[in-house]
Design an enzyme around this catalytic site. Sequence first.
Site, PDB file in Angstrom:
ATOM      1  N   PRO A   2     -48.872  13.382  13.690  1.00 37.22           N
ATOM      2  CA  PRO A   2     -49.922  12.469  13.600  1.00 37.22           C
ATOM      3  C   PRO A   2     -49.739  11.579  15.013  1.00 37.22           C
ATOM      4  CG  PRO A   2     -48.642  12.428  11.681  1.00 37.22           C
ATOM      5  CD  PRO A   2     -48.011  13.400  12.774  1.00 37.22           C
ATOM      6  N   GLU A   3     -50.758  11.236  15.809  1.00 36.88           N
ATOM      7  CA  GLU A   3     -50.857  10.349  16.525  1.00 36.88           C
ATOM      8  C   GLU A   3     -51.776   9.026  16.530  1.00 36.88           C
ATOM      9  OE1 GLU A   3     -51.504  12.166  20.608  1.00 36.88           O
ATOM     10  OE2 GLU A   3     -50.494  13.943  19.738  1.00 36.88           O
TER      11      GLU A   3
END
Length: 279
Positions: A2-3
């Site tokens: 996840p960014e």
Amino acid sequence: LPELPEVETVCRGLNKLTLGIKIQGGEVLLPRTLAYPVSSQDFLQEIQNRKIDSWSRRGKYLLAHFQDCDACLGVHLRMSGQLLWLSQDINLHKHTRIRLFFANNQELRFVDTRTFGKIWWVKGQETDAVITGLQKLGPEPFSPEFSEDYLAQKLEKSNRCIKTLLLDQGLVAGIGNIYADEALFKSGIHPTAIASSLNLKEISGLRTAIITILEKAIASGGTTFSDFLNIMGVNGNYGGVAWVYGRKGKPCRVCETPIEKLKINGRSSHFCPNCQFPR
Ligand SMILES: [Zn+2]
């Protein structure tokens, strides 16, 4: 992993669904997920009867703020963490680490296959003093602090590859491998270019590319490059429009040259050898 866009998507979902509902208790299935306090019992005692006032995001950190109390619940999803909002009756996932039970029979479930994810409960202290990773974060990409001047000053002083530097959360918060590759493609910069060698036009283009790519990914609800799910368990849809990430050997969407993949400091980097000219 996840960014920023994925964490922002989770944050928006949490703000829609979890506010103002009393937390009745919880369960810690994997104690080491709890970074602070160390004791599961202390954590469960403290969180009981609290109501969340709002959630915010800083870099890839999620922070819950509480009604009538200065406490903060911090969450970092790391490699594979997922926060899911579901009925307490739903069978436990194999990799469930922490559960928070809400008064409406819903729960916030932290599921994490790789177990690198962390949860903090901070009360009566500075949040940064406990969640020390927050101290190291550079500006948010959408903030006025992330200006062309700022970026130019930082790049000028660095002899690292631009790709490696973009992954440094101290330069700008929230960017990971996927959006770094996408932003470098959009600005025509080769991932191995030395940061200090970029001219002002390239720096300006890079800053714009970072902002527009992140905005677009947030608008699409996060990416499908990884197995990212929002808190309702639904996958985002940015995947179909990636420029280079995960497209090794496929034709560049601009010039049809096959996309190449290279390891830079241990991280895979996707780029077009024609559009992103090496120097
Ligand atoms: Zn190309």
